[in-house]
Write an enzyme that holds these catalytic residues in place. Sequence first.
Site, short mmCIF file in Angstrom:
data_model
loop_
_atom_site.label_atom_id
_atom_site.label_comp_id
_atom_site.label_asym_id
_atom_site.label_seq_id
_atom_site.Cartn_x
_atom_site.Cartn_y
_atom_site.Cartn_z
N GLU A 527 0.83 -1.21 0.00
CA GLU A 527 0.00 0.00 0.00
C GLU A 527 0.86 1.26 0.00
OE1 GLU A 527 -2.85 -0.46 -0.82
OE2 GLU A 527 -3.13 -2.55 -0.27
N ASP A 591 3.56 -4.89 -5.58
CA ASP A 591 3.95 -6.22 -5.10
C ASP A 591 5.47 -6.33 -5.00
OD1 ASP A 591 1.44 -7.28 -4.73
OD2 ASP A 591 1.36 -8.28 -6.67
#
Length: 689
Positions: A527, A591
């Site tokens: 995030e 990611d």
Amino acid sequence: MNNTFFSFRKAVLLGLVGVLGLTGCKETPANDAPDGEAADVVRGIRYDYMDTTVSPRENFFLFANGGYIAQKEIPAEESRWGKFNELRDEAEARVNAILKDASANESADPTSLEYKIGTYYRSGMDSAAVQEAGLKAIQPQLDRINGIATKDDLMSTLGYLHRYRISPAFGMWIGQDDKNSEQYILNLYQGGMGLPDRDYYLDESDERKEIREKYLEYLTTLFELMEEEDAGEKAALVMEFETKLAENSLDRVARRDPYKTYHKQPISDLMAMSDLPWDVYFAAIGVAEPGEINVAMPDFMANLADMSNDYSIDQWKTYMRAVTVRGLGSALSRPFVENGFNFYGKVLEGTEQMKPRWKRVTSSTNGAFGEGIGKLYVDRHFSPKAKEIALGMVDNILSVMKERLTDLEWMSPETRTQAVNKLNTILPKIGYPDKWRNYGDMEIKDQAFVQNILAARESNFQYRLDKLDKPVDRTEWGISPQTVNAYYNPSKNEIVFPAGILQAPFFDENVDMELNYGGFGAVIGHELIHAFDDQGSKYDADGNLKNWWTDEDRDAFESRSQLVIDQYSDYKVLDTLPVNGKLTLGENIADIDGLRISYYAWKKSLAGQEVADKDGYTADQRFFINYGQIWSSLVRDEYLRLMIATDPHSPPKWRVNGSTSSLPEFYAAFGIEEGDPMYRPEEKRMSIW
């Protein structure tokens, strides 16, 4: 996870699990619901879920998850199954226990939250009443549509339906102004289509043609259930109508660029551009003088004016009836529910049977009263110690990100200063909000289930609408505490981690920290990196869409991002179906670099202390194995195809193998060498942050 973002359209959600809707199954009695407590959790790495016959140098996803895949089956009511689903089920069972307690108290004060939650849930669980009411339950909405006689009536009725979150023709939402994050603004957005994406209407492949044929069958049955004559002709009209909408819609990759969806203008410009009585529409949604609005897709809105001339009022009414019943069909009698499931569940997702009624009604109640239920959930199930540990992890990861920003060789000092400033202003939110929403204005009573749904939707709509002309509430959350998910919101420059995701295998206050950093730490990093991915990096520290980069630095960023596009575009699903590297770019960057940041944060937390081997694996290996296991999953072929077409996340296998194969620390941990299938040449590995 879904695309139910309301004001958080721009929010980049982490979760793989889709929004849980009332697309459920055969009727199941209320006593089939669980007691709200999950079975004992096995702490730490599940070694029985690994497959050590597969080398980590060959396929790390299967090495970490091959045992899980061999042992598990996708439940008949699911399109996919994995750790996200298991956590969702646990949270859902806990929420259901809260709802059952509330519904059992029939003497509660009618103004209390307990009464509203309990009454809403009871009305949904009363399958006999839902069955008996049938289509009559939404007759007021259908009467409103059938009464349309003029364009003013048309626009007024569109506004009326939009207040109930029924969205024919286009979408409307209230959120922060992309270029002035201190104020809220009305946004008009393309929409009004029943298929998942514009390309489902326009793609001439055999697969998409077959789906369109099935969709026509669904629409025909819908009109037959509505007892309308010429059902087939009306279904064809709706398909034609929605195809016109699709032809003027932006594709998903184009919509990733916030500059392409920002066109702020006064209502007079909108009226001149589209030649429709927009003042009537805005009055109907409850805004007398909207001032400036954002018309996200001007060509789409201009096309609506053409369609208002090309199609008769009766044709518009036919389309709007279909959209209304389609949108509410899952809360109507069994034939409507089954018709919706047969297409949206079976055809599009490959699901074999519908969810039990208690799950569908729990999901609906949860959506209506998110924070109200969330407070009860946190009181019962969230540990203060968990929040303390999680906050420490967030602080450590932010600190490591700042250290790395100061050392980036490809970024100029000018841009670096802005990047550090943005990082320093990121607001972390953990567990639950500091203040809770009041649901006092929501009127729920003993009436048809679908009417309670509509009452909740209108109340939630008004809650958002009331924010216009008021200061932005930066304490507000975009998802409820019980949600198994997380997100970054660029307009508030915040990273948010609800209580629901602070569970094993992501987080466990009782396990070694390499596992928490390989799980929840990777979520935090993911995030955080969204603030600096291809979308988030276009917003400044104050949450405004503004270029804070030098041209040279942006070019360097784009060049490094292209490595990610190329890498994931080479991955094939179902043998020949490629991952869309452009659509998934932001999630893939998050990611890769999110995992990287978490790894270095874990190492920093050790302060030079060595961690002993355990169970035959080094601490570094355990870090990566736990990361791999948070993405344990099986996915139906139909859902994989849908995911590739619409989801900005890569499929689980490629989330694991794609991110790990980009990190030299992973290579060192497992001895990856040139020639191994997991090996990528160094010049092809992305490293941005």
